[in-house]
Write a protein that holds these residues in place. Sequence first.
Motif, PDB file in Angstrom:
ATOM      1  N   GLU A  23       0.834  -1.213   0.000  1.00 38.53           N
ATOM      2  CA  GLU A  23       0.000   0.000   0.000  1.00 38.53           C
ATOM      3  C   GLU A  23       0.862   1.254   0.000  1.00 38.53           C
ATOM      4  N   THR A  24       1.949   1.231   0.795  1.00 43.41           N
ATOM      5  CA  THR A  24       2.849   2.383   0.865  1.00 43.41           C
ATOM      6  C   THR A  24       3.542   2.615  -0.473  1.00 43.41           C
ATOM      7  N   VAL A  25       4.047   1.531  -1.056  1.00 40.78           N
ATOM      8  CA  VAL A  25       4.729   1.646  -2.352  1.00 40.78           C
ATOM      9  C   VAL A  25       3.775   2.162  -3.429  1.00 40.78           C
ATOM     10  N   ALA A  26       2.549   1.647  -3.415  1.00 41.96           N
ATOM     11  CA  ALA A  26       1.563   2.072  -4.415  1.00 41.96           C
ATOM     12  C   ALA A  26       1.227   3.552  -4.287  1.00 41.96           C
ATOM     13  N   GLU A  27       1.136   4.040  -3.036  1.00 44.08           N
ATOM     14  CA  GLU A  27       0.818   5.453  -2.828  1.00 44.08           C
ATOM     15  C   GLU A  27       1.981   6.337  -3.285  1.00 44.08           C
ATOM     16  N   ALA A  28       3.207   5.917  -2.999  1.00 47.15           N
ATOM     17  CA  ALA A  28       4.372   6.677  -3.454  1.00 47.15           C
ATOM     18  C   ALA A  28       4.416   6.721  -4.980  1.00 47.15           C
ATOM     19  N   GLN A  29       4.124   5.597  -5.597  1.00 41.47           N
ATOM     20  CA  GLN A  29       4.138   5.542  -7.059  1.00 41.47           C
ATOM     21  C   GLN A  29       3.042   6.418  -7.649  1.00 41.47           C
ATOM     22  N   ARG A  30       1.887   6.462  -6.985  1.00 41.34           N
ATOM     23  CA  ARG A  30       0.779   7.307  -7.462  1.00 41.34           C
ATOM     24  C   ARG A  30       1.200   8.778  -7.478  1.00 41.34           C
ATOM     25  N   LEU A  31       1.857   9.236  -6.428  1.00 39.98           N
ATOM     26  CA  LEU A  31       2.305  10.630  -6.363  1.00 39.98           C
ATOM     27  C   LEU A  31       3.281  10.938  -7.493  1.00 39.98           C
ATOM     28  N   ILE A  32       4.114   9.953  -7.800  1.00 41.90           N
ATOM     29  CA  ILE A  32       5.071  10.137  -8.899  1.00 41.90           C
ATOM     30  C   ILE A  32       4.341  10.182 -10.241  1.00 41.90           C
ATOM     31  N   ASP A  33       3.441   9.223 -10.443  1.00 41.50           N
ATOM     32  CA  ASP A  33       2.720   9.140 -11.722  1.00 41.50           C
ATOM     33  C   ASP A  33       1.872  10.380 -11.971  1.00 41.50           C
ATOM     34  N   GLU A  34       1.324  10.962 -10.888  1.00 39.76           N
ATOM     35  CA  GLU A  34       0.480  12.150 -11.032  1.00 39.76           C
ATOM     36  C   GLU A  34       1.281  13.449 -10.954  1.00 39.76           C
ATOM     37  N   ASN A  35       2.614  13.301 -10.902  1.00 42.82           N
ATOM     38  CA  ASN A  35       3.503  14.467 -10.894  1.00 42.82           C
ATOM     39  C   ASN A  35       3.203  15.412  -9.727  1.00 42.82           C
ATOM     40  N   GLN A  36       2.927  14.813  -8.565  1.00 40.93           N
ATOM     41  CA  GLN A  36       2.617  15.604  -7.358  1.00 40.93           C
ATOM     42  C   GLN A  36       3.927  16.059  -6.696  1.00 40.93           C
ATOM     43  N   GLU A  37       4.607  16.961  -7.366  1.00 38.16           N
ATOM     44  CA  GLU A  37       5.956  17.349  -6.948  1.00 38.16           C
ATOM     45  C   GLU A  37       5.994  17.989  -5.560  1.00 38.16           C
ATOM     46  N   THR A  38       5.095  18.933  -5.302  1.00 33.03           N
ATOM     47  CA  THR A  38       5.089  19.624  -4.006  1.00 33.03           C
ATOM     48  C   THR A  38       4.815  18.648  -2.866  1.00 33.03           C
ATOM     49  N   GLU A  39       3.839  17.759  -3.088  1.00 36.34           N
ATOM     50  CA  GLU A  39       3.508  16.767  -2.061  1.00 36.34           C
ATOM     51  C   GLU A  39       4.680  15.829  -1.817  1.00 36.34           C
ATOM     52  N   LEU A  40       5.355  15.420  -2.857  1.00 35.81           N
ATOM     53  CA  LEU A  40       6.523  14.549  -2.712  1.00 35.81           C
ATOM     54  C   LEU A  40       7.637  15.244  -1.935  1.00 35.81           C
ATOM     55  N   ILE A  41       7.886  16.488  -2.258  1.00 35.76           N
ATOM     56  CA  ILE A  41       8.938  17.241  -1.560  1.00 35.76           C
ATOM     57  C   ILE A  41       8.584  17.388  -0.081  1.00 35.76           C
ATOM     58  N   ASP A  42       7.353  17.812   0.202  1.00 39.23           N
ATOM     59  CA  ASP A  42       6.948  18.011   1.593  1.00 39.23           C
ATOM     60  C   ASP A  42       6.964  16.708   2.390  1.00 39.23           C
ATOM     61  N   SER A  43       6.695  15.588   1.711  1.00 41.03           N
ATOM     62  CA  SER A  43       6.629  14.297   2.394  1.00 41.03           C
ATOM     63  C   SER A  43       7.996  13.673   2.622  1.00 41.03           C
ATOM     64  N   PHE A  44       8.979  14.041   1.796  1.00 43.17           N
ATOM     65  CA  PHE A  44      10.262  13.331   1.834  1.00 43.17           C
ATOM     66  C   PHE A  44      11.492  14.228   2.019  1.00 43.17           C
ATOM     67  N   TYR A  45      11.331  15.547   2.109  1.00 42.79           N
ATOM     68  CA  TYR A  45      12.528  16.397   2.089  1.00 42.79           C
ATOM     69  C   TYR A  45      13.353  16.302   3.365  1.00 42.79           C
ATOM     70  N   LYS A  46      12.768  15.764   4.433  1.00 43.45           N
ATOM     71  CA  LYS A  46      13.507  15.588   5.677  1.00 43.45           C
ATOM     72  C   LYS A  46      12.863  14.469   6.484  1.00 43.45           C
ATOM     73  N   GLU A  47      13.481  14.163   7.636  1.00 40.58           N
ATOM     74  CA  GLU A  47      12.890  13.221   8.576  1.00 40.58           C
ATOM     75  C   GLU A  47      12.270  14.013   9.708  1.00 40.58           C
ATOM     76  N   LEU A  48      11.157  13.514  10.219  1.00 36.81           N
ATOM     77  CA  LEU A  48      10.523  14.185  11.355  1.00 36.81           C
ATOM     78  C   LEU A  48      11.496  14.264  12.523  1.00 36.81           C
ATOM     79  N   GLU A  49      11.496  15.411  13.204  1.00 33.90           N
ATOM     80  CA  GLU A  49      12.404  15.612  14.334  1.00 33.90           C
ATOM     81  C   GLU A  49      11.603  15.860  15.608  1.00 33.90           C
ATOM     82  N   PHE A  50      12.246  15.646  16.754  1.00 34.33           N
ATOM     83  CA  PHE A  50      11.614  15.979  18.025  1.00 34.33           C
ATOM     84  C   PHE A  50      11.685  17.487  18.231  1.00 34.33           C
TER      85      PHE A  50
END
Length: 578
Positions: A23-50
């Motif tokens: 399910e996780t892989v499919a959702e990541a692939q969907r964002l790529i296929d739909e060219n959801q660049e901003t969402e991809l950047i916001d979701s992956f540009y860093k790791e959550l911190e305390f």
Amino acid sequence: MSNIDKETQGRINQWLTKDYDSETVAEAQRLIDENQETELIDSFYKELEFGTGGLRGIMGIGSNRMNKYTIGKATQGFANYLKKQFPGQSIKVAVSYDSRNNSQSFGHLVADVFSANGIHVYLFEQLRPTPMLSFAVRHFGCQGGVMLTASHNPKEYNGYKAYGSDGGQLAAPHDKNVITEVYAIQSVSEIKFDRDEANISIVKEDFDQIYIDANKNLSIHPEAVTAQRDLKIVFSPIHGTGIIVPKVLEAWGFTNINLVEEQSKPDGNFPTVVYPNPEEQEAMSMAVKRGQELDADVVMATDPDADRVGVAVKNHKGEFQLLNGNQIGSLLTYYVLSAKKGKGELTNSNFVVKTIVTTNLISDIATSFSVDSYEVLTGFKYIGEIMTNLEGKATYLVGGEESYGFLVGDLVRDKDAVNSCAFIAEMTAYFKSQGKSLFDVLQDLYTNYGFYHEKLISLTKKGKAGADEIKQMMADLRANPPQSLGGIAVKEIRDYQNSQAHVVATQESSAIDLPKSDVLQFITVDGDVISARPSGTEPKIKFYCSVKENLNSKADYESTLAVLETKVQRIMADIVKD
């Protein structure tokens, strides 16, 4: 997608591997296929911190989102740290969760990972407030704890509050050490997800009574509650864990508790509010309306994890008025100190605590009672840290922060809206027995100590672009600090990031004896305090302003308030640039 940098792309690629569920892989692939660049950047540009409230973010896939893998990784890192910190010991942790969507499943996930690491887990059977988690850590003698909640954030969010053995949220160096352990995990294959039932004990509903009884023993004026048992109280849990509050009020002896039924059912979608935040007028509106209908003595509402409380009372015009966090904290401080003094229980070892952006009225009240007042960085974990450091040497009485978080007594090491509701009700009953409302007492405080008036402006800046913008705003303020605000000269600049206080006229500097934090404060020649800080739990930058004038009599309340409000507006117009 040209705007995605190499490091971010590397994280995206990692989440497309077989290490992650389909399910996780499919959702990541969907964002790529739909060219959801901003969402991809916001979701992956860093790791959550305390941050000041632990791990917090929007739910979804990605290294910068709340999901099975980020929570699992945080818990594995926390487990690894606890094993290093307590070698050879039998380690115990407590785990609870609020009413947010996925909080329960996330809570069970956390319990799974801890148990798989050989750590014994006290897992709450049902959703319970954050302060009860802090209480449980201490009660069961745990080395740590986790609360799944995003506090008052919008419904899209969830969070992970990590606690130490004292029942307080992790403070330095433990917070940074835990995240170091989290970053050391290179693959999700290192996360132990397989639950070990032998390492899990379920905390059942009967634990409530232990917590309720412990709080009831803190009551200062039970006779006032008896005399005013039919005090008209309106309460709303705003679809959260505050559903326990009526039980506590009943245990203290109050009999006329009116629940806002439309908001009484736990629901992570928070269907009756835009934000489940008692700081917001909109979130309090249903409770206030109910208070008007019943002519209530006090109206209270808590956020989803019941660590913050909003209050409304009738003002001098007979209209219901929301109290801000500074006013609630000042009233509680005055009530506790004056009540303790009246009972002959105030000693020179007592102390109160507030944060650097909370009203100085609290410090003034403490000084008038010859009680020490400590000032800490924003975040209740710093108040808890002071409590722990002074345990056995001095006695904590009351403390809080302007963001509606308070604690009376030292049963827990976090803000406690359940405990606060009980004391606000008792305080209302006590002063009503004297023929006064809480608003009357507030005006008395302004007359005796000075009329403090505060305002907070928050600017929301979402995603990576927003985070960069907030960073630039703070950099600009440091590079070009204002020399005057609202036409009033700035006397002193305090930069908590650099741990320096700088006197403008003399160019003299002195050290600030607090941990480093991205906060700037400007003190004017009038004594006004203006602060700027990025939020540690939300995509916001916050600007605080506190001004003060003498209030010669209650009759001058309206005119003095108008003067103060005009002054605040002038100051804020000079510093808040959106």
